[in-house]
Design a protein around this motif. Structure first.
Motif, PDB file in Angstrom:
ATOM      1  N   THR A 149      -1.225  13.179 -15.764  1.00  0.00           N
ATOM      2  CA  THR A 149      -1.828  13.545 -14.491  1.00  0.00           C
ATOM      3  C   THR A 149      -0.853  14.379 -13.689  1.00  0.00           C
ATOM      4  OG1 THR A 149      -3.137  11.505 -14.423  1.00  0.00           O
ATOM      5  CG2 THR A 149      -2.819  12.679 -12.336  1.00  0.00           C
ATOM      6  N   VAL A 150      -1.271  15.574 -13.305  1.00  0.00           N
ATOM      7  CA  VAL A 150      -0.445  16.411 -12.437  1.00  0.00           C
ATOM      8  C   VAL A 150      -0.547  15.869 -11.018  1.00  0.00           C
ATOM      9  CG1 VAL A 150      -0.182  18.712 -11.424  1.00  0.00           C
ATOM     10  CG2 VAL A 150      -0.669  18.460 -13.870  1.00  0.00           C
ATOM     11  N   ILE A 151       0.605  15.677 -10.389  1.00  0.00           N
ATOM     12  CA  ILE A 151       0.652  15.211  -9.003  1.00  0.00           C
ATOM     13  C   ILE A 151       0.797  16.452  -8.120  1.00  0.00           C
ATOM     14  CG2 ILE A 151       1.761  13.678  -7.347  1.00  0.00           C
ATOM     15  CD1 ILE A 151       0.587  12.290  -9.867  1.00  0.00           C
ATOM     16  N   GLY A 152      -0.282  16.798  -7.422  1.00  0.00           N
ATOM     17  CA  GLY A 152      -0.272  18.020  -6.629  1.00  0.00           C
ATOM     18  C   GLY A 152      -1.318  18.986  -7.123  1.00  0.00           C
ATOM     19  N   PRO A 153      -1.268  20.232  -6.657  1.00  0.00           N
ATOM     20  CA  PRO A 153      -2.285  21.214  -7.041  1.00  0.00           C
ATOM     21  C   PRO A 153      -2.391  21.368  -8.552  1.00  0.00           C
ATOM     22  CG  PRO A 153      -0.981  22.030  -5.211  1.00  0.00           C
ATOM     23  CD  PRO A 153      -0.311  20.773  -5.680  1.00  0.00           C
ATOM     24  N   ASN A 154      -3.622  21.349  -9.046  1.00  0.00           N
ATOM     25  CA  ASN A 154      -3.846  21.404 -10.484  1.00  0.00           C
ATOM     26  C   ASN A 154      -4.200  22.810 -10.951  1.00  0.00           C
ATOM     27  OD1 ASN A 154      -3.792  20.037 -12.914  1.00  0.00           O
ATOM     28  ND2 ASN A 154      -5.969  19.565 -12.894  1.00  0.00           N
ATOM     29  N   THR A 155      -3.891  23.800 -10.121  1.00  0.00           N
ATOM     30  CA  THR A 155      -4.034  25.197 -10.510  1.00  0.00           C
ATOM     31  C   THR A 155      -2.753  25.920 -10.096  1.00  0.00           C
ATOM     32  OG1 THR A 155      -4.917  26.092  -8.436  1.00  0.00           O
ATOM     33  CG2 THR A 155      -6.484  25.016  -9.926  1.00  0.00           C
TER      34      THR A 155
END
Length: 418
Positions: A333-339
């Protein structure tokens, strides 16, 4: 190298960084992905430091012998380079500090002792954000404790952006100063500082921007930014440790009291009283970080020669690639903007069921250097309900192949702990 917006020749750039060719743990090629903590140094910066100590070492501003004059020219030349790099209207607005932490502490301290127009006191409010580095939280807590002011803050959205829906209610007529990061060191988010500055101007508040994570990666124009203060640290932008910059508007610097007392920052000293030099020297008491400033000047020259627009473009492409590859890793899981939109190449993440410290240890065994923990941004980590993250942060010398190595390394982590 020349300034260009064409794709970076990363392989040629990498040859300028001696450390990138070393092996770790015996036979593992170094994959350095901890640039948000500190960047590596090119040969040009290392040579500038060695050259200063071998040929010009002396104290500055105080001697008339050859070495003193050479050292002074190098030190003040570094100030000129930094002023051009950030487009400061005047070189006298560039104050050398030891890092961003000291720069922010300087502002927080003098605002508690300033004249009535700018002094922070009882009933005043200090505004920060939930995504700040501790360096942009603790000094404001201390100022509030000393003066009776109150600290308020903007929250973070689930997507890792600043929640500015409360803009008008957080920044009010009571606000004396707003201090926020340009780019989050945890989330990589590029904040809309122009929106915040515009609101601060409406109520007459000062604004400090922490540019520690933006100056290395994006073109920085303090004149266009519109803030009152901007803090930068050298070691994240190819420079040595122990050197930073506080930029401030010259009329404001003239009004504010000095931070530290001692040599060089004085105009006249008698047994009864002291008067103070004009900026920037008013804020540079004692022997300054001379060699470090020389090294920072060389780092600025290097970044300028590569081109900040080209660096930003390279890192934007790399960020998009990182996020795409991370989408292939089950349980990540990316913590923060996923783009890659409005963010830089610093990507924090968690792996389901595996503590970040374990992730970092297994990656290190493979020669991959990342950062684990709360990254001196504990309130932001707590906001996402996790104890810590793993952070991979990239720079102008990182490659897609290193992203692939990281993803392969994460597969190894999952096999060990799966």
């Amino acid at each position: 190298m020349t300034t260009t917006t064409a794709p970076l020749d990363v392989e040629t750039i990498r040859k300028d960084f001696p450390i990138l060719s070393r092996l770790v743990h015996g036979d593992k090629p170094l994959v350095y992905l901890d640039n948000a903590a500190t960047s590596q140094k090119p040969r040009q910066v290392i040579d500038a430091l060695v050259g200063y100590y071998e040929q010009h070492n002396a104290n500055v501003h105080r001697g008339i012998h050859a070495l003193a004059e050479e050292a002074t020219a190098l030190y003040e030349g570094a100030r000129d380079r930094m002023a051009r790099f950030i487009n400061a209207p005047s070189r006298d607005e560039v104050i050398f500090t030891k890092n961003t932490s000291e720069a922010i502490n300087l502002v927080a301290r003098v605002l508690g002792e300033a004249g009535p127009d700018h002094r922070v006191g009882p009933g005043d409010e200090i505004v920060i954000t939930e995504m700040e580095h501790h360096s942009n939280i603790v000094p404001w807590h201390q100022l509030a404790e000393r003066t009776g002011a109150t600290v308020r803050w903007f929250r973070i959205t689930e997507e890792g952006r600043l929640d500015l829906s409360t803009l008008d209610s957080v920044i009010t007529e009571r606000t004396k100063i707003v201090s926020l990061t340009h780019v989050s060191n945890l989330l990589g988010t590029i904040n809309p500082v122009d929106v915040v500055i515009r609101r601060a101007r409406e109520v007459g508040a000062l604004v400090l921007v922490d540019a520690s994570q933006s100056a290395p990666h994006l073109p920085l124009d303090v004149a266009a930014l519109g803030a009152d203060f901007v803090a930068v640290t050298g070691h994240k932008m190819l420079g040595p440790t122990g050197i930073g910059v506080l930029w401030g508007r010259l009329p404001l610097l003239n009004e504010l009291p000095p931070f530290l007392g001692g040599g060089e920052m004085i105009e006249l000293v008698t047994m009864e009283r002291s008067t103070y030099a004009a900026p920037p020297h008013k804020f540079e008491a004692g022997t300054p970080p001379i060699a470090q400033a020389v090294g920072l000047g060389a780092a600025v020259d290097y970044l300028t020669s590569v081109g900040m627009a080209a660096i930003a473009a390279h890192e934007h492409e790399l960020t998009a690639y990182v996020i795409d590859r991370f989408a292939e890793v089950d349980g990540l899981t990316v913590i923060g903007p996923n783009t890659a939109t409005d963010r830089v190449a610093e990507v924090s993440f968690s792996l389901e069921g595996i503590h970040p410290h374990d992730v970092g240890q297994i990656l290190d065994e493979q020669g991959i250097a990342v950062r684990v923990g709360h990254h001196c941004a504990r309130p932001a980590v707590v906001r996402f309900g996790i104890p810590a993250t793993t952070r991979a942060s990239f720079y102008l010398y990182n490659t897609r192949a290193e992203v692939d190595a990281l993803v392969a390394g994460l597969d190894r982590v999952k096999k060990v702990f799966g």
